[in-house]
Scaffold this active site. Structure first.
Site, short mmCIF file in Angstrom:
data_model
loop_
_atom_site.label_atom_id
_atom_site.label_comp_id
_atom_site.label_asym_id
_atom_site.label_seq_id
_atom_site.Cartn_x
_atom_site.Cartn_y
_atom_site.Cartn_z
N CYS A 107 -8.27 -16.63 -2.64
CA CYS A 107 -9.51 -16.04 -2.16
C CYS A 107 -10.02 -15.10 -3.26
O CYS A 107 -9.33 -14.83 -4.25
CB CYS A 107 -9.26 -15.27 -0.86
SG CYS A 107 -8.21 -13.84 -1.12
N HIS B 36 -3.89 -6.17 -1.06
CA HIS B 36 -3.66 -5.69 0.32
C HIS B 36 -3.98 -4.21 0.47
O HIS B 36 -4.14 -3.71 1.58
CB HIS B 36 -2.18 -5.88 0.71
CG HIS B 36 -1.82 -7.31 0.92
ND1 HIS B 36 -2.65 -8.22 1.47
CD2 HIS B 36 -0.65 -7.97 0.67
CE1 HIS B 36 -2.05 -9.40 1.54
NE2 HIS B 36 -0.82 -9.27 1.05
N GLU C 116 -1.02 -4.90 4.42
CA GLU C 116 -2.41 -4.47 4.58
C GLU C 116 -2.55 -3.50 5.76
O GLU C 116 -3.25 -2.48 5.67
CB GLU C 116 -3.32 -5.69 4.81
CG GLU C 116 -4.79 -5.32 4.91
CD GLU C 116 -5.66 -6.48 5.35
OE1 GLU C 116 -5.39 -7.65 4.98
OE2 GLU C 116 -6.64 -6.23 6.09
N SER D 196 1.94 -14.95 5.31
CA SER D 196 1.59 -15.04 6.73
C SER D 196 0.33 -15.86 6.94
O SER D 196 0.22 -16.59 7.91
CB SER D 196 1.43 -13.64 7.33
OG SER D 196 0.41 -12.95 6.66
FE1 F3S Z 1 -8.82 -12.15 0.31
FE2 F3S Z 1 -9.88 -9.86 0.41
FE3 F3S Z 1 -10.47 -11.59 2.20
S1 F3S Z 1 -7.86 -10.28 -0.22
S2 F3S Z 1 -8.68 -12.76 2.35
S3 F3S Z 1 -10.95 -11.71 0.12
S4 F3S Z 1 -10.06 -9.46 2.49
#
Ligand code: F3S
Length: 725
Positions: free
Chosen positions: A12, A75, A127, A220
């Protein structure tokens, strides 16, 4: 078999940003350590360790890390972690994901106002630990109904969610939490990336035979993806590395989708994909490796940063913005250098990502895009790539060079196109001989034929295939474009063997088909006799030669067609049979006149007297001809009014005798005649004188005529009559 990579697979935005930041700083020479695993993926952690990046799991012994730089992972971390580093004079690079950072700001503001914070999430997730740290002691973590039940009743609270919480969980708990809090400030802080990924996972799983979830076993969000997919697709597998790739028990008809958690690097997904594709020779339907998340994440983060900047103008960013811009030196590029391998001469399937009039840029999964130049699209380079391809098209290409001098991979599709074209020609020659027409430009005359080109490919036309007739000088074809069909592929000489004759033949056949289809059985046609043979005559009935067989010339037996017909004679005949395919028409002449025996009952009335010619004598009488094809019998007892030993005693072959018609049976082809009857009648008419007989004279009683009737069919050879039916 189809294999597809989910659009929302892989790193991500937040994770990619953190990893890139670490690599950039490590390569700049900073001694880095990360508080906790930067992501839940051992491959990435191993790679970072090769750059000297360490990891610490707690804050003990920080004094030993003085002078080094600490990285806070995506996180995030609670404030005491920052304080501990600062206390030891350790520089901090904060790679907390901006979306997580925003939650920190929310809960920190609540804490400062003395408002309680409720966090929907997993209590021990890093987190959540970070958020809880910023929220202070007046905070609660809930993840199920029981947790909500245990909440105290609150007058007011700020509600947030761990960014990777399933949306269903949020929707499930929200109404319950509302019952516990009088004034609830609910902030749905689930990251859109997670939401999108989960939505896509569910959708793909519902339509898959096999789901492959790639990601760390301790991640997870990957585990959640696996559980979600398993719910809808029984054959769901969670794999952590390429060695676990599922290659067995796959069926050729399977639809396989690959999805990956946010901590799975793109190269790993691609490696899994390639391993499966290579192994099973699968058909690749889509290949979009996790780009969507990263791009959308960047846009959202940019928007968020802009909002924050306008809210707190003048405040300097805490280093976060700087880290967001570090993607140039990305981890992916580094890793892909060592994992995605291409070589010269390799054929790969890529996706067109950009088009200009001169070039097509193709994503082949390598660190650099490949380029197809204009010359690849036509022989003379006059065709623009834009007119052939669209962005998003898949195209098979050959790697020509890994670097064209400007860092791009040079690609070619000529050999692939040529290979496909040869296959097409070969298939056409094998399966559809003469079916598909090509144009061949003749450019050379050689011994035995012509040389030319079909769509740029060498072609040979043998002399015998140039025309329907012999061509004395093949130079008449030079420079001409001939329509041809492919009759063979000469693999040894790598050239097509074609025929122009086949086209001419086809055209001729077509015309003949039209001509022949004009004739039908039962039609009367007038034609001219062109040729006479022993078995019949050939009659030109208007461009078509038809056969008048000897047996269909006359109802009577003829020895030779020439006895009754002559060349040049115009005759009208009946079409008895037409075979357009075999080009055969049979004619009949006799069929236009009645059969002689059909009329005998009308023509030869019983009792009538006729002259007949003796044609044959037999022991029981004599056969006579009434007319061609119609014979009658005079029984021996009916030849004279006396007893005869032999017919020849009274009549002989060739005599014309007068007879009386006694019986006619057209069906049995029998006519009985009597000469004796006429003799008796003549005698009865003469004046009566007493008959005197000598003693020795033999008296002979003649039986009635009917009892003596003999069938002609009994004595004629069978073929003589049956052949005429
Ligand atoms: Fe990734 Fe940030 Fe979303 S680490 S899952 S883009 S909150």
């Amino acid at each position: 078999m189809k294999i597809n990579i989910a659009k929302n697979a892989g790193f991500c935005f937040g994770v990619k940003n953190a990893v890139d930041t670490v690599i950039k700083n490590a390569k700049e020479g900073k001694k880095l350590f990360i508080y906790g695993d930067i992501i839940h993926n051992q491959h990435v952690i191993d790679y970072l360790s090769t750059l000297g990046v360490k990891k610490i799991d707690d804050l003990n012994g920080l004094h030993r890390l003085k002078g080094e730089t600490a990285v806070i992972r995506s996180h995030g971390a609670p404030p005491e972690v920052y304080e501990a580093f600062l206390k030891e004079g350790i520089e901090v690079i904060d790679a907390t994901c901006p979306f997580v950072k925003r939650i920190h700001d929310m809960v920190k503001a609540a804490e400062e106002k003395g408002v309680a914070v409720i966090i929907v999430g997993e209590e021990k997730h890093p987190e959540v630990l970070g958020i809880k740290g910023w929220a202070g002691d007046n905070s609660y973590v809930v993840y199920d109904e029981q947790d909500v039940d245990n909440l105290p009743c609150l007058e007011s609270a700020v509600l947030v969610a761990q960014t990777t919480t399933p949306k269903s969980k949020w929707l499930e708990l929200l109404p319950l939490i509302k019952e516990k809090v009088l004034n609830l400030d609910a902030n749905m802080t689930i990251c859109e990336t997670t939401e999108r990924r989960q939505e896509e996972a569910e959708k793909l799983a519902k339509n898959s035979d096999v789901m492959i979830v790639v990601g760390g076993k301790n991640s997870s969000n990957t585990k959640r993806l696996y559980d979600l997919c398993k719910k809808y697709c029984k054959r769901t597998y969670h794999i952590e590395n390429i060695n676990e790739t599922v290659l067995e028990n796959l069926r050729r008809t399977d639809i396989i989708n690959i999805i990956a958690g946010a901590s799975t690097p793109d190269w790993l997904i691609r490696e899994v994909f390639l391993r499966m594709s290579e192994n099973e020779n699968m058909l690749v339907e889509t290949e979009t490796v996790g780009t969507e998340d990263t791009v959308k994440g960047e846009i959202q983060a940019e928007e968020m940063r802009a909002n924050e900047a306008s809210e707190s103008e003048g405040q300097s960013a805490d280093g976060q913005n700087e880290t967001l811009k570090s993607s140039d030196d990305s981890f992916m590029e580094e890793v892909e250098k060592s994992f995605v391998k291409i070589r010269r001469g390799q054929f790969v399937i890529g996706t067109v990502v950009q088009l200009t009039d001169e070039e097509a840029f193709v994503n082949i999964g390598y660190k650099s895009d490949g380029i197809l130049t204009k010359s690849e699209f036509s022989v003379d380079g006059s065709i623009s790539p834009k007119s052939i391809l669209n962005v998003g098209d898949e195209v098979e290409v050959e790697i020509i060079s890994l670097n064209d001098g400007q860092g791009n991979v040079l690609l070619s599709k000529k050999r692939i196109d040529a290979r496909a074209k040869w296959n097409e020609f070969a298939k056409d020659a094998e399966e559809g001989k003469g079916e598909k027409e090509y144009t061949c430009k003749i450019n050379k005359v050689i011994k035995g034929g012509l040389l030319g080109k079909i769509e740029g490919y060498d072609t040979f036309i043998p002399a015998s295939q140039t025309s329907l007739k012999y061509v004395e000088d093949l130079k008449v074809f030079l420079g001409k474009e001939l329509s041809v069909v492919i009759i063979e592929i000469d693999k040894a000489k790598k050239r097509i063997v074609a025929s122009h004759r086949a086209i001419l033949k086809k055209e001729e056949e077509k015309k003949l088909d039209e001509l022949w289809s004009r004739y039908s059985k039962g039609d009367q046609v007038t034609g001219t006799i062109k040729r006479i043979t022993d078995f019949g005559a050939f009659v030109d009935i208007g461009g078509v030669d038809a056969l008048l067989h000897i047996k269909d010339i006359s109802w009577i037996n003829i020895k030779s067609p020439a006895d009754v017909l002559s060349v040049g004679q115009v005759i009208t005949t009946l079409i008895l049979y037409v075979d357009v395919q075999r080009r055969r028409i049979s004619l009949g002449l006799k069929q236009l006149s009645p059969k002689p025996w059909d009329l005998v009952e009308e023509k030869y009335l019983i009792g009538s007297v006729i002259d007949v010619k003796v044609v044959r004598t037999v022991p029981f009488g004599a056969f006579v001809e009434l007319e061609p094809g119609v014979d009658g019998l005079i029984h021996i007892s009916q030849i004279a009014n006396r007893r005869l030993e032999r017919a020849e005693d009274e009549i002989k072959v060739g005599d014309i005798v007068k007879v009386k018609v006694m019986e006619v049976d057209a069906k049995k082809k029998k006519i009985s005649l009597s000469r004796r009857q006429l003799i008796i009648e003549e005698q009865e008419k003469a004046p009566k004188t007493e008959e005197k007989h000598t003693e020795n004279e033999e008296r002979y009683e003649i039986p009635p005529v009917k009892e003596m009737t003999v069938s002609l069919g009994d004595f004629f050879p069978k073929n003589d009559t049956e052949g005429e039916e």
